[in-house]
Write a protein that holds these residues in place. Structure first.
Motif, PDB file in Angstrom:
ATOM      1  N   LEU A 253      65.153 -21.837 -16.816  1.00 43.77           N
ATOM      2  CA  LEU A 253      63.555 -22.125 -16.773  1.00 43.77           C
ATOM      3  C   LEU A 253      62.989 -21.385 -15.356  1.00 43.77           C
ATOM      4  N   GLU A 254      63.792 -21.349 -14.460  1.00 45.29           N
ATOM      5  CA  GLU A 254      63.513 -20.883 -13.161  1.00 45.29           C
ATOM      6  C   GLU A 254      63.141 -19.390 -13.342  1.00 45.29           C
TER       7      GLU A 254
ATOM      8  N   PRO B 249      71.808 -28.121 -14.748  1.00 49.39           N
ATOM      9  CA  PRO B 249      71.504 -27.143 -13.891  1.00 49.39           C
ATOM     10  C   PRO B 249      71.231 -25.752 -14.401  1.00 49.39           C
TER      11      PRO B 249
ATOM     12  N   LYS C 101      61.466 -24.656 -21.402  1.00 52.60           N
ATOM     13  CA  LYS C 101      61.140 -26.087 -21.166  1.00 52.60           C
ATOM     14  C   LYS C 101      61.663 -26.975 -22.543  1.00 52.60           C
TER      15      LYS C 101
ATOM     16  N   ASN D 279      68.204 -25.544 -16.032  1.00 47.44           N
ATOM     17  CA  ASN D 279      67.091 -25.534 -14.928  1.00 47.44           C
ATOM     18  C   ASN D 279      66.915 -24.121 -14.490  1.00 47.44           C
TER      19      ASN D 279
ATOM     20  N   LEU E 134      57.099 -15.445 -15.528  1.00 48.49           N
ATOM     21  CA  LEU E 134      56.035 -15.905 -16.050  1.00 48.49           C
ATOM     22  C   LEU E 134      54.742 -15.532 -14.917  1.00 48.49           C
ATOM     23  N   TYR E 135      55.426 -16.011 -13.810  1.00 48.20           N
ATOM     24  CA  TYR E 135      54.463 -15.673 -12.666  1.00 48.20           C
ATOM     25  C   TYR E 135      54.315 -14.114 -12.598  1.00 48.20           C
TER      26      TYR E 135
ATOM     27  N   TYR F  92      59.338 -19.206 -21.594  1.00 48.41           N
ATOM     28  CA  TYR F  92      59.184 -20.532 -20.695  1.00 48.41           C
ATOM     29  C   TYR F  92      59.320 -21.431 -21.598  1.00 48.41           C
TER      30      TYR F  92
ATOM     31  N   ARG G  50      60.257 -19.134 -15.294  1.00 47.35           N
ATOM     32  CA  ARG G  50      58.876 -19.149 -14.673  1.00 47.35           C
ATOM     33  C   ARG G  50      58.622 -18.148 -13.554  1.00 47.35           C
TER      34      ARG G  50
ATOM     35  N   LEU H 285      65.175 -27.978 -21.696  1.00 47.71           N
ATOM     36  CA  LEU H 285      65.245 -28.915 -20.743  1.00 47.71           C
ATOM     37  C   LEU H 285      64.569 -30.459 -21.162  1.00 47.71           C
TER      38      LEU H 285
END
Lengths: 273, 140
Positions: A205-206, A199, A171, A202, A212-213, A167, A209, A174
């Motif tokens: 990163l999503e 994009p 990041k 992004n 990571l969640y 992540y 993420r 970006l």
């Protein structure tokens, strides 16, 4: 044999034969004022004691496995706890026991004026074997119940660490894109950055993420499970060893206490009435 | 105790979720670079002054509107060469070496007095157009 005579002779099997003449008994009755029969018995007991004192003895060295904490009962009467014992010559019955072991009955012939070794290995009692097996199952189950969520927690933490790293990289990419946008002076490059590069990054990163969640959620659940299972398994009752052989062994002989095993009782009389 | 631990974990989870949301770049909000065609910041070109002068071109009198415009190069991310295109790229382009200190002079010939003339100026570089804004002036 004269009229006033007392004689004692021993037989081959160690028994004593007492012979008291009739005149001796009558004379003794007159002097002592006792009943003839009781007087005769007293003399007989004295003689028997003398005979037994004169009996030959031998020593028995107890080489027992386990080497400590064993007890034995001699001739079903005397309970002892020592490594060496002096016994009268002849055949003796020994019952040997130690905690967690099975009781073993054995006959020993003691030879006079000699030290003999009694080598006995006490096998484990069935109750102890069953207890050990049950304890092993209990420990294994408890260990697995506690370590499984710990492994999951460790895995979750590693996963979270890797996810944080990914992540962070996404990041950083970006942030580099943002800086690139801020200082770029080529409209075409800016267009490409806004329509393609950013994009895509992004999306990366999503994904990072989401990963990571998932890792964080897994770690949180693992931590909660570790805590819950740790508390729950702490309440589990450990198997207890019930040494039934000890109960049986204790029942074979009376063991006096330090105070001599005195039975005490009291009687109250109400003087007011 | 257990409830507190779970509540704390949920709180951290929510904080992380909200914090991570902010890390994404909203492409639609990228409008701060003057070389971006979608630029929507402060005007890159600002009006300074104008004059309408009568000239003789091929023996005929012609009114020419001259407009002084400030190019705000301080908005650029870094110092660079550039061009300024007129009329949204349909007009001629002026390279930055002809714009000393960011002072751009626009000449519009054949103007009629009292009429407003608007010109969409755009930054250009590498053959592509970036941001810009319109300057409107009324000829004397």
């Amino acid at each position: 044999m004269s009229n006033l005579s007392v004689s004692v002779r021993t037989t081959g099997n160690g028994r004593a034969v007492l012979t008291i003449s009739k005149a001796f008994r009558e004379r003794a009755w007159k002097f002592a004022g006792m009943e003839p029969l009781r007087y005769t018995l007293s003399i007989a007991v004295c003689c028997l004691m003398s005979v037994s004192m004169a009996q030959n003895t031998g020593t028995l060295r107890m080489l027992i496995d386990p080497g400590n904490d064993f007890s034995f009962i001699v001739d079903k009467k005397h309970r002892m706890q020592q490594r060496e014992i002096t016994l009268s010559e002849g055949l003796h019955e020994l019952t040997i026991w130690a905690p967690t072991r099975r009781m073993v009955d054995t006959a020993v012939f003691v030879i006079a004026n000699r030290t003999s070794d009694l080598v006995v290995r006490l096998p484990y009692s069935q109750e102890y074997v069953d207890y050990r097996a049950e304890l092993g199952r209990y420990q294994t189950k408890k260990r697995w119940m506690r370590t499984a969520p710990l492994f999951a927690l460790a895995g979750g933490l590693i996963w979270t660490g890797v996810a944080i790293g990914k992540y962070g990289k996404a990041k950083d990419v970006l942030e580099a894109d943002q800086k690139d946008y801020d200082i770029n002076v080529d409209p075409a490059a800016i267009g490409a950055l806004k329509e393609g590069t950013i994009p895509a990054h992004n999306e990366d990163l999503e994904k990072a993420r989401t990963n990571l969640y998932l890792a964080s959620a897994f770690t949180a659940v693992s931590a909660a499970a570790t805590y819950y299972i740790s508390r729950r398994t702490a309440k589990w009752e450990r198997p207890i060893f019930d040494d039934k052989e000890k109960v049986r062994f204790d029942g074979l002989a009376w063991l006096p206490s330090h105070s001599g095993g005195v039975f005490m009782a009291s009687l109250s009389i109400n003087l007011a009435r | 105790m257990m409830n507190k631990v779970i509540a704390l974990l949920m709180f951290c989870f929510l904080i992380t979720t909200v914090a991570c949301k902010k890390d994404l770049i909203d492409v639609a909000s990228l409008t701060t670079n003057p070389f971006d065609p979608d630029y929507s910041g402060a005007p890159i070109f600002t009006y300074l002054s104008d004059t309408t002068i009568d000239e003789l071109v091929n023996g005929s009198p012609v009114s020419t509107l001259t407009i002084e415009v400030q190019v705000h190069t301080e908005y650029f991310g870094r110092p660079t060469t550039y061009q300024v295109a007129y009329n949204d790229g349909t007009g001629p382009s002026t390279p930055s070496n002809n714009i000393p200190n960011g002072l751009l002079t626009i000449r519009i010939p054949n103007v009629v007095g009292g009429q407003e003339y608007c010109n969409l100026l755009r930054l250009a570089n590498g053959g592509a157009y970036g941001g810009g804004n319109t300057i409107c002036v009324t000829a004397d």
